[in-house]
Design a protein around this motif. Structure first.
Motif, mmCIF file in Angstrom:
data_model
loop_
_atom_site.group_PDB
_atom_site.id
_atom_site.type_symbol
_atom_site.label_atom_id
_atom_site.label_comp_id
_atom_site.label_asym_id
_atom_site.label_seq_id
_atom_site.Cartn_x
_atom_site.Cartn_y
_atom_site.Cartn_z
ATOM 1 N N THR A 201 0.831 -1.194 0.000
ATOM 2 C CA THR A 201 0.000 0.000 0.000
ATOM 3 C C THR A 201 0.871 1.252 0.000
ATOM 4 O OG1 THR A 201 -1.691 -1.180 1.258
ATOM 5 C CG2 THR A 201 -1.831 1.225 1.226
ATOM 6 N N GLY A 202 0.607 2.164 -0.943
ATOM 7 C CA GLY A 202 1.354 3.416 -1.036
ATOM 8 C C GLY A 202 2.618 3.335 -1.853
ATOM 9 N N ALA A 203 3.034 2.149 -2.301
ATOM 10 C CA ALA A 203 4.273 1.998 -3.052
ATOM 11 C C ALA A 203 4.066 2.398 -4.507
ATOM 12 C CB ALA A 203 4.768 0.557 -2.971
ATOM 13 N N ARG A 204 5.082 3.055 -5.091
ATOM 14 C CA ARG A 204 5.028 3.439 -6.500
ATOM 15 C C ARG A 204 5.749 2.424 -7.376
ATOM 16 N NH1 ARG A 204 6.664 9.382 -7.725
ATOM 17 N NH2 ARG A 204 5.493 8.836 -9.587
ATOM 18 N N ALA A 205 6.633 1.643 -6.781
ATOM 19 C CA ALA A 205 7.366 0.624 -7.514
ATOM 20 C C ALA A 205 6.904 -0.753 -7.057
ATOM 21 C CB ALA A 205 8.880 0.774 -7.313
ATOM 22 N N PHE A 206 7.101 -1.734 -7.929
ATOM 23 C CA PHE A 206 6.602 -3.076 -7.619
ATOM 24 C C PHE A 206 7.457 -3.756 -6.549
ATOM 25 C CE2 PHE A 206 6.065 -7.635 -8.345
ATOM 26 C CZ PHE A 206 4.678 -7.719 -8.329
ATOM 27 N N PHE A 207 8.776 -3.534 -6.609
ATOM 28 C CA PHE A 207 9.662 -4.230 -5.684
ATOM 29 C C PHE A 207 10.116 -3.340 -4.523
ATOM 30 C CE2 PHE A 207 10.223 -6.423 -9.745
ATOM 31 C CZ PHE A 207 9.934 -7.729 -9.364
ATOM 32 N N ASN A 208 10.200 -2.023 -4.708
ATOM 33 C CA ASN A 208 10.712 -1.127 -3.671
ATOM 34 C C ASN A 208 9.696 -0.028 -3.371
ATOM 35 O OD1 ASN A 208 13.234 -2.465 -3.479
ATOM 36 N ND2 ASN A 208 13.991 -1.304 -5.252
ATOM 37 N N ASP A 209 9.612 0.354 -2.108
ATOM 38 C CA ASP A 209 8.775 1.472 -1.692
ATOM 39 C C ASP A 209 9.618 2.740 -1.750
ATOM 40 O OD1 ASP A 209 6.970 3.210 -0.677
ATOM 41 O OD2 ASP A 209 6.543 2.083 1.153
ATOM 42 N N GLN A 210 9.240 3.675 -2.609
ATOM 43 C CA GLN A 210 10.044 4.871 -2.838
ATOM 44 C C GLN A 210 9.785 5.969 -1.795
ATOM 45 O OE1 GLN A 210 12.357 4.881 -5.250
ATOM 46 N NE2 GLN A 210 11.706 2.784 -5.717
ATOM 47 N N ARG A 211 8.892 5.743 -0.884
ATOM 48 C CA ARG A 211 8.604 6.768 0.112
ATOM 49 C C ARG A 211 9.704 6.825 1.172
ATOM 50 N NH1 ARG A 211 2.814 5.139 2.196
ATOM 51 N NH2 ARG A 211 3.965 3.169 2.379
#
Length: 246
Positions: free
Chosen positions: A68-78
């Motif tokens: 939830t909230g992630a822009r990338a499939f493998f890594n959370d860019q937040r």
């Protein structure tokens, strides 16, 4: 000597209620960012850098590999670790109006007599000035009127965007952020600073957060230079206005 000390204490007494000399010269200072102890009585502690750089555990979604909230499939860019950067959107459009009026009136009177005073009421006329009447020995009248009014109109509008850095992580996972931005045009320098405490879940998928979602927010927009120096009240005049008891 005692009268001089009393007079000196009376003149210096307003200094205790006024701002310090440093504030009068430099202007008001922002309070340091801290965890609201009145709401959550705990000391603000910072995680070690090694553990802070480790990825925070992510809540798994049922039947989905997408966080939830992630822009990338493998890594959370937040932003989630010390040193990460996030964007703060400041959009302040506040206005306030307060009007107060007070009126008070008080009238009092008292009349007292001494018709009998151990048989000495007739002898008092010989001691006191002429025209003494024991039935109307004391008479007082007082009247007090007080009227006051006040009005405050305030309007503020600021729309800015600034990048902030995560400086520490609290034990409950909330992050302390701080950012500074300076823009110089000719001989005038404009500075924007923001600091506060944010929740990771309030950070959007675009790695941005609104200023209304920052707890203990400290936002300062000002500058220094030729224009600011001309607009500022001279230090000597500011000291006199702040500390004058009259």
């Amino acid at each position: 000597m005692r009268l001089r000390l009393v007079a000196l204490a009376a003149l210096l007494s307003p200094l205790a209620a006024c701002s310090t000399v440093s504030e009068a010269v430099k202007g008001p200072e922002l309070a340091p960012v801290g965890y609201p102890a009145a709401l959550v009585p705990r000391d603000q502690s910072v995680l070690p850098l090694a553990s802070a750089r480790e990825p925070l555990p992510q809540a798994a979604s049922a039947n989905s590999l997408w966080r939830t909230g992630a822009r990338a499939f493998f890594n959370d860019q937040r932003a989630s670790r010390i040193g990460d950067i996030l964007t703060v959107q400041i959009d302040i459009d506040d206005s306030a109006k307060t009007t107060n009026a007070t009126t008070a009136t008080r009238t009092s009177g008292m009349t007292a007599g001494v018709p009998h005073l151990l048989g000495l009421e007739s002898s008092l006329g010989k001691i006191l000035p002429g025209g003494f009447d024991p039935a109307n020995a004391i008479e007082t009248n007082s009247s007090t009127n007080n009227a006051g009014s006040g009005q405050v109109n305030r309007s503020e509008k600021i729309s800015l965007t600034i990048a902030a850095v995560v400086t520490s992580i609290l034990p409950n996972g909330n992050m302390v952020i701080q950012g500074t931005q300076e823009v110089r045009t000719n001989a005038e320098l404009r500075q924007l600073t923001v600091a506060g405490i944010v929740r990771p879940e309030d950070i959007s998928s675009a790695n941005t957060i609104r200023h209304t979602q920052i707890a203990e927010a400290r936002i300062n927009y000002g500058g220094r230079g030729d224009i600011s120096r001309v607009q500022k009240t001279p230090a000597g005049q500011s000291l006199i206005e702040r500390f004058s008891p009259f």
